[in-house]
Design a protein around this motif. Structure first.
Motif: not given
Length: 542
Positions: A24-27, A149-151, A184-186, A206-213
Motif C-alpha cells: 500500500n503506502k509502505v516502502i 512517526k507514521a501510521d 523514525n517508526e511506523i 528509516a534505518d536510523e532517526p533523522y538528524y537534528l542539528e
C-alpha cells in the motif's frame, strides 16, 4: 490540441511502477533506492527536506545511490544545504540545478562545485521566498521529507520539529507530485496527526532517526565581556528607548548575551513587562532564565531545539503545543510572523560595507541568507501600528508610516584580525562568479536602523543620506579603514544629534560589562534554571 491531466496521469503511471514493491503506502526499508529509481525521472524537480535542524538523512543517502546514467539533471530544492549528501548528488551528476536558502556547513564546498560547473545556482532565496515560489514558478514532481512517526495509512506525526514539512508537502500533493516521507517508526496510533494521509503517497521506516542539528544552543561559558557590553548597549540604547516588545533574535552569542542579561541587567533597569515579552524564534536554551523570571509571554517557533522538548511541554503557556504536549513549530508561519508581526529583527553578519549593506556571502563561501532578509527589512505592506513602530517615524506627516527596527550587531574585527566592515562586500565578486543577476546582499543598508559594535550604537534610521549613513557607521567602526576616516568634529556632531551613542552616552560603564551579569554562566546553570527539564546535547556537557 492541449492534453489536460498530464501531471495526474504521470503520477498514476509512476505509482503503478512500484505497486509490486510497496505494501500500500509502505516502502520496505531495503527497497528505498529501487523505489526512488522508479518514482524519480531525469530533469525532475525534487524537494529534499533539509531544514536548519531537521534533515531527511535516510532519503538523502538513498538519493545518492541512484545511477546517474539513468537519472540525472535533477532540479533540487533544498532550503538548508547542511549535509555532505546534499552536495554529493551534484558531484555524481544526479542533480544539476539548485534552489536553496542557507548553506552554513557546506558553504565552501558549494563554491568549489560552482567553479567545477557541477552546480547551477537557480537562486539564493530566503526561506519565505523559496516556499512561495513552490506555489508559483517551481512545480515539484517529488518531495522527500522527514517525520517522527507514521501510521500505516500514511498519517504523519512531525512532533516538535514540524518546520517546513507541511509547506513542501502541500505544494507537491496538490500539484500532482509524489510525497515520500521517511519516519523514525511506523506505529498503530499517533500522538497527534500533523499531516493527513491524503497528502502522503509513501512512507518508509528509516534505518536510523533523522538528524537534528542543535543550531540555537549556545553555551554561556563562551560569551565574552565584549558581547556583554554590546548586549547592555542594545538593551538600554535600543530596547528600552523604543519600548520594544515583539522581536526576533538570530543565532549567535551576541543575542544569547542579551537573553541572559534580561533577568539581571534588564531587571536592574526596571524593564520587566516593558520590553521583550513576545518572541519569534526557536526555543533558545539561553532564554530559559528570562522565561522562568516572568519576562516572556509568547514564543512562536520556526522549529524545535534538541533537548528542549520536555521544557516546552511544561511551558505550554509560552509555546504553541499540541494535544500530546509537544511543540508545534512551523517555519513558514514563523517567517511570516517575523516579517509582519514582530517589531524588530536582531542579527549579525560576516561583512558590512561602508553604506550598511551586509552579506554572509564572502570570498570562497556561499552561505546564503536563511530568513534574515525576510525579517531584516522594513515591510512596506505593514498596516497595523505599535508604539515601537510609530516611534521610528522621523516627521509629523500623518501619511508617513512607522518603521521596523533592524539591528545588526557585530564586532568590527573577526578571528584572524580580518575587518568585518569593509569598503566593498565580497558578495559583489562572488555573485558575478556564480552568474547571479544581482549581488547576493543579505540586508540592504537602507533597511538597517541600528548598528551595534563594541564601540557604540549608530542610529542609522536618523540619517538622511547615504553619505551621512556612511559617516555614522565610520564613527562606530573602530580602527577599521572606514573607522579611521571618522573625524573628531564629525563624532562630536553625530553624538550631539543623537545619531551615534557611545556607552558613556547611555550611562554604561565599560568596566561593568562582566560575566557575573549573566543569569546563567554555563550549561549546568541553564539546566538548573529549567528545574531539570532541559536536557542539553551530550557534546555541550563534556
Amino acid at each position: 490540441m492541449t492534453q489536460w491531466g498530464t501531471r495526474k496521469q504521470e503520477k498514476i503511471s509512476r505509482k503503478l511502477s512500484v505497486k509490486d514493491i510497496t505494501d500500500n503506502k509502505v516502502i520496505p526499508t531495503k527497497d528505498i533506492v529501487k523505489v526512488l529509481g522508479l518514482l524519480i525521472k531525469s530533469n525532475d524537480c525534487v524537494a529534499l527536506e533539509g531544514d536548519n535542524q531537521k534533515q531527511a538523512t535516510f532519503l538523502a543517502k538513498a538519493l545518492n545511490q541512484l545511477n546517474p546514467k539513468e537519472i540525472n539533471g535533477l532540479h533540487m530544492v533544498i532550503s538548508s544545504m547542511s549535509l555532505p549528501e546534499h552536495l554529493e548528488i551534484f558531484e555524481k551528476g544526479i542533480a544539476k540545478k539548485l534552489d536553496f536558502a542557507y548553506a552554513g556547513p557546506q558553504s565552501k564546498k558549494i563554491v568549489e562545485l560552482i567553479e567545477q560547473k557541477k552546480i547551477e545556482i537557480n537562486a539564493i532565496n530566503t526561506y519565505l521566498e523559496l516556499y512561495s515560489k513552490l506555489f508559483v514558478d517551481i512545480s515539484l514532481n517529488v518531495c522527500l521529507i522527514a517525520a517522527d512517526k507514521a501510521d500505516r495509512n500514511g498519517n504523519l506525526y512531525t512532533g516538535p520539529n514540524t518546520e517546513e514539512t507541511p509547506t513542501i508537502v502541500e505544494a507537491t500533493a496538490f500539484k500532482g507530485g509524489i510525497v515520500i516521507a521517511q519516519v523514525n517508526e511506523i506505529v498503530d496510533e499517533l500522538p497527534r496527526i500533523d499531516i493527513q494521509s491524503e497528502w502522503v503517497d509513501y512512507i518508509v521506516e528509516a534505518d536510523e532517526p533523522y538528524y537534528l542539528e542543535p543550531l540555537f544552543t549556545k553555551d554561556p561559558q563562551h560569551i565574552t565581556e565584549v558581547q556583554i557590553l554590546m548586549a547592555m548597549m542594545t538593551i538600554k540604547g535600543i530596547y528600552q528607548k523604543h519600548n520594544l516588545q515583539s522581536l526576533n533574535h538570530g543565532v549567535g552569542f551576541n543575542t544569547a548575551a542579551i537573553e541572559l542579561l534580561l533577568p539581571t541587567y534588564g531587571e536592574s533597569l526596571g524593564l520587566k513587562g516593558k520590553i521583550c515579552s513576545k518572541w519569534v524564534l526557536n526555543p533558545h536554551p539561553t532564554l530559559i532564565p528570562a522565561i522562568e523570571s516572568g519576562w516572556v509571554d509568547n514564543i512562536c517557533a520556526f522549529g524545535g531545539e534538541v533537548g528542549m522538548e520536555e521544557y516546552v511541554k511544561e511551558r505550554s503557556d509560552i509555546f504553541f503545543t499540541g494535544v500530546d504536549g509537544a511543540l508545534r513549530s512551523n517555519r513558514t508561519y514563523a517567517q511570516m510572523a517575523g516579517l509582519y508581526a514582530a517589531d524588530a529583527f536582531v542579527g549579525a553578519t560576516l561583512q558590512m560595507d561602508k553604506y550598511g549593506n551586509s552579506s554572509t556571502v564572502t570570498k570562497g563561501r556561499l552561505t546564503g541568507f536563511g530568513g534574515a532578509p525576510n525579517m531584516g527589512h522594513n515591510p512596506g505592506g505593514r498596516r497595523h501600528s505599535t508604539d515601537t513602530w510609530v516611534d521610528l517615524k522621523q516627521d509629523d506627516n500623518y501619511l508617513t508610516p512607522g518603521r521596523k527596527i533592524v539591528i545588526q550587531m557585530l564586532e568590527t574585527y573577526k578571528s584572524g584580525n580580518k575587518p568585518i566592515i569593509v569598503d566593498q562586500l565580497d558578495a559583489v565578486e562572488v555573485g558575478k562568479e556564480a552568474n547571479l543577476a544581482v549581488a547576493p546582499v543579505m540586508i540592504f543598508g537602507e533597511d538597517v536602523t541600528h548598528l551595534v559594535t563594541e564601540e557604540g550604537i549608530a542610529y542609522l534610521y536618523k540619517t538622511k543620506t547615504p553619505e551621512e549613513r556612511k559617516e555614522a557607521i565610520a564613527a562606530v567602526a573602530g580602527v577599521t579603514n572606514l573607522g579611521k576616516t571618522a573625524t573628531k568634529e564629525s563624532i562630536i556632531r553625530l553624538r550631539k544629534q543623537g545619531i551615534i551613542a557611545y556607552p558613556e552616552d547611555l550611562g554604561i560603564k565599560r568596566s561593568d560589562a562582566k560575566r557575573s551579569l549573566l543569569a546563567a554562566k554555563n550549561m549546568n546553570d541553564l539546566v538548573d534554571w529549567s528545574k531539570g527539564l532541559y536536557n542539553p546535547p551530550a557534546k555541550f556537557m563534556k
